[in-house]
Design an enzyme around this catalytic site. Structure first.
Site, PDB file in Angstrom:
ATOM      1  N   LYS A  93       0.904  -1.239  -0.248  1.00 49.29           N
ATOM      2  CA  LYS A  93       0.094  -0.014   0.063  1.00 49.29           C
ATOM      3  C   LYS A  93       0.810   1.126   0.167  1.00 49.29           C
ATOM      4  CE  LYS A  93      -4.090   2.088   0.594  1.00 49.29           C
ATOM      5  NZ  LYS A  93      -3.844   2.733  -0.794  1.00 49.29           N
ATOM      6  N   LYS A 129       5.247   1.796  -3.025  1.00 53.70           N
ATOM      7  CA  LYS A 129       5.341   3.088  -3.737  1.00 53.70           C
ATOM      8  C   LYS A 129       5.621   2.890  -5.426  1.00 53.70           C
ATOM      9  CE  LYS A 129       4.917   7.293  -2.414  1.00 53.70           C
ATOM     10  NZ  LYS A 129       3.954   8.030  -1.513  1.00 53.70           N
ATOM     11  N   ASP A 169      -0.297  10.761  -4.910  1.00 56.35           N
ATOM     12  CA  ASP A 169       0.765  11.475  -4.134  1.00 56.35           C
ATOM     13  C   ASP A 169       1.153  12.628  -4.933  1.00 56.35           C
ATOM     14  OD1 ASP A 169       3.187  10.791  -1.968  1.00 56.35           O
ATOM     15  OD2 ASP A 169       4.093  11.418  -3.968  1.00 56.35           O
ATOM     16  N   THR A 212      -4.458  13.468   5.220  1.00 60.62           N
ATOM     17  CA  THR A 212      -3.086  13.623   5.660  1.00 60.62           C
ATOM     18  C   THR A 212      -2.931  14.943   6.295  1.00 60.62           C
ATOM     19  OG1 THR A 212      -2.535  12.405   3.464  1.00 60.62           O
ATOM     20  CG2 THR A 212      -0.650  13.454   4.805  1.00 60.62           C
ATOM     21  N   SER A 380      -6.805   5.626   3.925  1.00 61.61           N
ATOM     22  CA  SER A 380      -6.779   4.881   2.750  1.00 61.61           C
ATOM     23  C   SER A 380      -7.359   3.478   3.106  1.00 61.61           C
ATOM     24  CB  SER A 380      -5.607   4.878   1.934  1.00 61.61           C
ATOM     25  OG  SER A 380      -5.373   5.866   1.233  1.00 61.61           O
TER      26      SER A 380
HETATM   27  P1  NDP Z   1       0.491  17.778  -4.505  1.00 56.86           P
HETATM   28  O1  NDP Z   1       0.802  17.526  -5.752  1.00 56.86           O
HETATM   29  O2  NDP Z   1      -1.041  17.787  -3.996  1.00 56.86           O
HETATM   30  O3  NDP Z   1       1.155  19.109  -3.729  1.00 56.86           O
HETATM   31  C1  NDP Z   1       2.345  19.129  -3.655  1.00 56.86           C
HETATM   32  C2  NDP Z   1       2.621  20.631  -3.608  1.00 56.86           C
HETATM   33  O4  NDP Z   1       4.238  20.712  -3.472  1.00 56.86           O
HETATM   34  C3  NDP Z   1       2.398  21.525  -4.609  1.00 56.86           C
HETATM   35  O5  NDP Z   1       2.124  22.793  -3.963  1.00 56.86           O
HETATM   36  C4  NDP Z   1       3.830  21.648  -5.485  1.00 56.86           C
HETATM   37  O6  NDP Z   1       3.968  22.855  -6.122  1.00 56.86           O
HETATM   38  C5  NDP Z   1       4.816  21.509  -4.400  1.00 56.86           C
HETATM   39  N1  NDP Z   1       5.975  20.931  -4.937  1.00 56.86           N
HETATM   40  C6  NDP Z   1       6.156  19.798  -5.486  1.00 56.86           C
HETATM   41  N2  NDP Z   1       7.399  19.558  -5.762  1.00 56.86           N
HETATM   42  C7  NDP Z   1       8.342  20.522  -5.416  1.00 56.86           C
HETATM   43  C8  NDP Z   1       9.519  20.937  -5.425  1.00 56.86           C
HETATM   44  N3  NDP Z   1      10.276  20.187  -6.062  1.00 56.86           N
HETATM   45  N4  NDP Z   1       9.566  22.030  -4.877  1.00 56.86           N
HETATM   46  C9  NDP Z   1       8.850  22.784  -4.106  1.00 56.86           C
HETATM   47  N5  NDP Z   1       7.699  22.419  -4.115  1.00 56.86           N
HETATM   48  C10 NDP Z   1       7.156  21.451  -4.764  1.00 56.86           C
HETATM   49  O7  NDP Z   1       0.949  16.535  -3.373  1.00 56.86           O
HETATM   50  P2  NDP Z   1       0.737  16.139  -1.980  1.00 56.86           P
HETATM   51  O8  NDP Z   1       0.294  17.504  -1.247  1.00 56.86           O
HETATM   52  O9  NDP Z   1      -0.237  14.956  -2.196  1.00 56.86           O
HETATM   53  O10 NDP Z   1       1.988  15.795  -1.323  1.00 56.86           O
HETATM   54  C11 NDP Z   1       2.927  16.565  -0.698  1.00 56.86           C
HETATM   55  C12 NDP Z   1       4.158  15.632   0.251  1.00 56.86           C
HETATM   56  O11 NDP Z   1       3.140  15.007   1.004  1.00 56.86           O
HETATM   57  C13 NDP Z   1       4.756  14.772  -0.675  1.00 56.86           C
HETATM   58  O12 NDP Z   1       6.006  14.592  -0.105  1.00 56.86           O
HETATM   59  C14 NDP Z   1       4.030  13.458  -0.589  1.00 56.86           C
HETATM   60  O13 NDP Z   1       4.730  12.373  -0.718  1.00 56.86           O
HETATM   61  C15 NDP Z   1       3.393  13.674   0.892  1.00 56.86           C
HETATM   62  N6  NDP Z   1       2.341  12.668   1.367  1.00 56.86           N
HETATM   63  C16 NDP Z   1       1.186  12.959   0.753  1.00 56.86           C
HETATM   64  C17 NDP Z   1       0.006  12.093   1.108  1.00 56.86           C
HETATM   65  C18 NDP Z   1      -1.324  12.462   0.406  1.00 56.86           C
HETATM   66  O14 NDP Z   1      -2.124  11.934   0.980  1.00 56.86           O
HETATM   67  N7  NDP Z   1      -1.352  13.144  -0.582  1.00 56.86           N
HETATM   68  C19 NDP Z   1       0.152  11.025   2.184  1.00 56.86           C
HETATM   69  C20 NDP Z   1       1.618  11.215   2.881  1.00 56.86           C
HETATM   70  C21 NDP Z   1       2.583  11.983   2.371  1.00 56.86           C
HETATM   71  P3  NDP Z   1       3.269  22.975  -7.674  1.00 56.86           P
HETATM   72  O15 NDP Z   1       1.934  23.158  -7.637  1.00 56.86           O
HETATM   73  O16 NDP Z   1       3.995  24.068  -8.145  1.00 56.86           O
HETATM   74  O17 NDP Z   1       3.578  21.707  -8.297  1.00 56.86           O
END
Ligand code: NDP
Length: 448
Positions: A93, A129, A169, A212, A380
């Site tokens: 998962k 993943k 993600d 999250t 989830s």
């Molecule tokens: P989203 O795609 O919804 O959002 C990601 C955010 O981070 C956006 O604002 C994006 O900006 C920014 N971002 C992405 N890459 C970069 C970078 N290289 N430098 C700066 N900013 C960046 O993703 P999530 O919110 O789902 O995920 C965010 C983090 O949380 C990740 O590490 C993910 O693995 C982790 N996570 C997510 C979960 C979930 O349920 N969604 C669960 C557990 C962990 P832009 O819009 O410009 O791309």
């Protein structure tokens, strides 16, 4: 930080020699092995029976090509991954990430972290993943649909509701999950809970979208409360403006915090009056535009190009919710100097090892990702339960279960840290607490 166990030190060296081009995985493995040294010192059978060697090697790595056609008829070929890391306590998962930076090292580190995170939830889920170096940004809905369908044309062979249940993600939200689920259903001719984060009309769970970010705040609230602090009246900075950041902002505000800055991958906005979350949702979720639009519609706020300086804004609580290694040693020092008293990781591994060290040395409260952001995968797993029952719980029911899970998780990590002589060290506590259940299951199976 050295690993206080000779065998684990050697294991770390072998990991690097075997896959020298995987810096993110090395970083994650070193942190975990450092925390687990006291456990292995107390329980040498874990090394003797091969548990530690198996723990750092995925059960299976699937790598495939993903050809797709753009709206102009040009063909593109991206690379797809699914790493099925550990199924000791349940079906694999973990999410799928679509981002140009995706490579095997990043998927492997995320799958490895997921192993402990999923165990920490107390729910029966193994770890995995996946993702692709495809960039959904700037693509039309039709292009994203064709990509997702092509991705699933290969992935469907390896997943299933009792085998491997992917989720979203970075870059994989409700739209992508819809296309992926639709293609799986078409290929397999069955309607099962094979993906989570689904739309509410076709098997999704209420509160999954919020899980999250909300879970991060529930965890942080417990940590703050044990230290005699709270969100109430605190100034908060959140990086990112995606799924995790948005709902962290919502819950932190509900708990009495004032969020003054958020970002995307281009820059950050500072709104000293407090972030207008409805406006962020309109720009990022509805219009899919850049965060700099915020200042066009709210001229009292300021926009700054580049992400790293967001941590120089004075705050009490920092919630990095964007991506890995986004908060480095220098940023940590700026936070400490400005009086920040808690850092809680919403993204996976957003703080570099130098940052974590500086934060812990300064006595700032620190919540590591694998514990603090486990709320998403926990809900989830609740979505999987609801799918199996062919029944849905109310938002309040799911949210209340999430809150209980995050509270238990905090206390389990905190107690494990104390038990192994590192009170307050939630990094060690989370690694140890997540590991023990997996280790005991792996020992029970024998060498497999
Ligand atoms: P989203 O795609 O919804 O959002 C990601 C955010 O981070 C956006 O604002 C994006 O900006 C920014 N971002 C992405 N890459 C970069 C970078 N290289 N430098 C700066 N900013 C960046 O993703 P999530 O919110 O789902 O995920 C965010 C983090 O949380 C990740 O590490 C993910 O693995 C982790 N996570 C997510 C979960 C979930 O349920 N969604 C669960 C557990 C962990 P832009 O819009 O410009 O791309």
């Amino acid at each position: 930080m050295s690993i206080q166990n000779e065998y684990l030190n050697g294991l770390m060296e072998r990991i690097i020699q075997r896959d020298p081009n995987e810096p993110e995985f090395h970083q994650a493995a070193r942190e975990v092995l450092t925390s687990l040294a006291p456990v292995c010192n107390a329980r040498p059978e874990l090394i003797r029976e091969g548990v530690m060697d198996c723990l750092v090697e995925p059960e299976r790595t699937i790598k495939f090509r993903v050809p797709w056609e753009d709206d102009q008829g040009n063909i593109h070929v991206n690379r797809g991954y699914r790493i099925q890391f550990n199924s000791a306590i349940g079906p694999y998962k973990g999410g799928l990430r679509f981002h140009p930076s995706v490579n095997e090292s990043i998927i492997k580190f995320l799958g490895f972290e997921q192993t402990f995170k999923n165990s920490l939830t107390g729910l029966p889920i193994g770890s995995g993943k996946g993702g692709s170096d495809f960039d959904p940004k700037g693509k039309s809905d039709s292009e994203v649909m064709r990509f997702c369908q092509s991705f699933m044309n290969e992935l469907f062979k390896y997943i299933g509701p009792d085998t491997d249940v992917p989720a979203g993600d970075i870059g994989v939200g409700a739209r992508e999950i819809g296309y992926l689920f639709g293609q799986y259903k078409r290929l397999c001719n069955e309607f099962t809970g094979v993906l989570t984060g689904k739309g509410l009309s076709y098997g999704g769970s209420l509160a999954r979208k919020e899980a999250t970010g909300y879970g991060l705040c529930y965890f942080t609230d417990n940590m703050l409360s044990d230290a005699g602090r709270s969100f109430d009246g605190a100034t908060v900075i959140i990086s990112g403006s995606g799924n995790v950041a948005t709902y962290a902002c919502e819950k932190a505000t509900q708990l009495g915090g004032k969020v003054v800055a958020m970002s995307d991958s281009n820059g950050y906005v500072y709104d000293k009056e407090g972030i207008d979350l409805a406006l962020i949702k309109q720009i990022k979720e509805v219009e899919r535009k850049r965060i700099k639009e915020y200042v066009q519609r709210k001229p009292s706020a300021q926009y700054f190009e580049g992400c790293s300086k967001i941590w120089t804004i004075p705050c009490h609580i920092a919630l990095p919710c964007a991506t890995q290694n986004e908060l480095n040693g220098e940023a940590a020092k700026a936070l400490i100097a400005n009086g920040c008293f808690a850092v809680a990781e919403g993204a996976n591994m957003p703080c570099t090892p130098e940052a974590v060290e500086a934060i812990q040395e300064a006595g700032v409260l620190f919540a590591p990702a694998k514990a603090a952001n486990a709320g998403g995968v926990a809900v989830s797993a609740l979505e999987m339960s609801q799918n199996s029952m062919r029944f849905s719980w109310s938002f309040e029911e799911v949210d209340s279960r999430l809150k209980t899970i995050m509270t238990d998780l905090y206390h389990n990590a905190s107690n494990a840290a104390t038990q192994y002589g590192m009170p307050g060290n939630l990094v060690a506590g989370a690694n140890i607490s997540g590991f023990l259940k997996i280790a005991d299951s792996m020992l029970a199976y024998g060498l497999v």
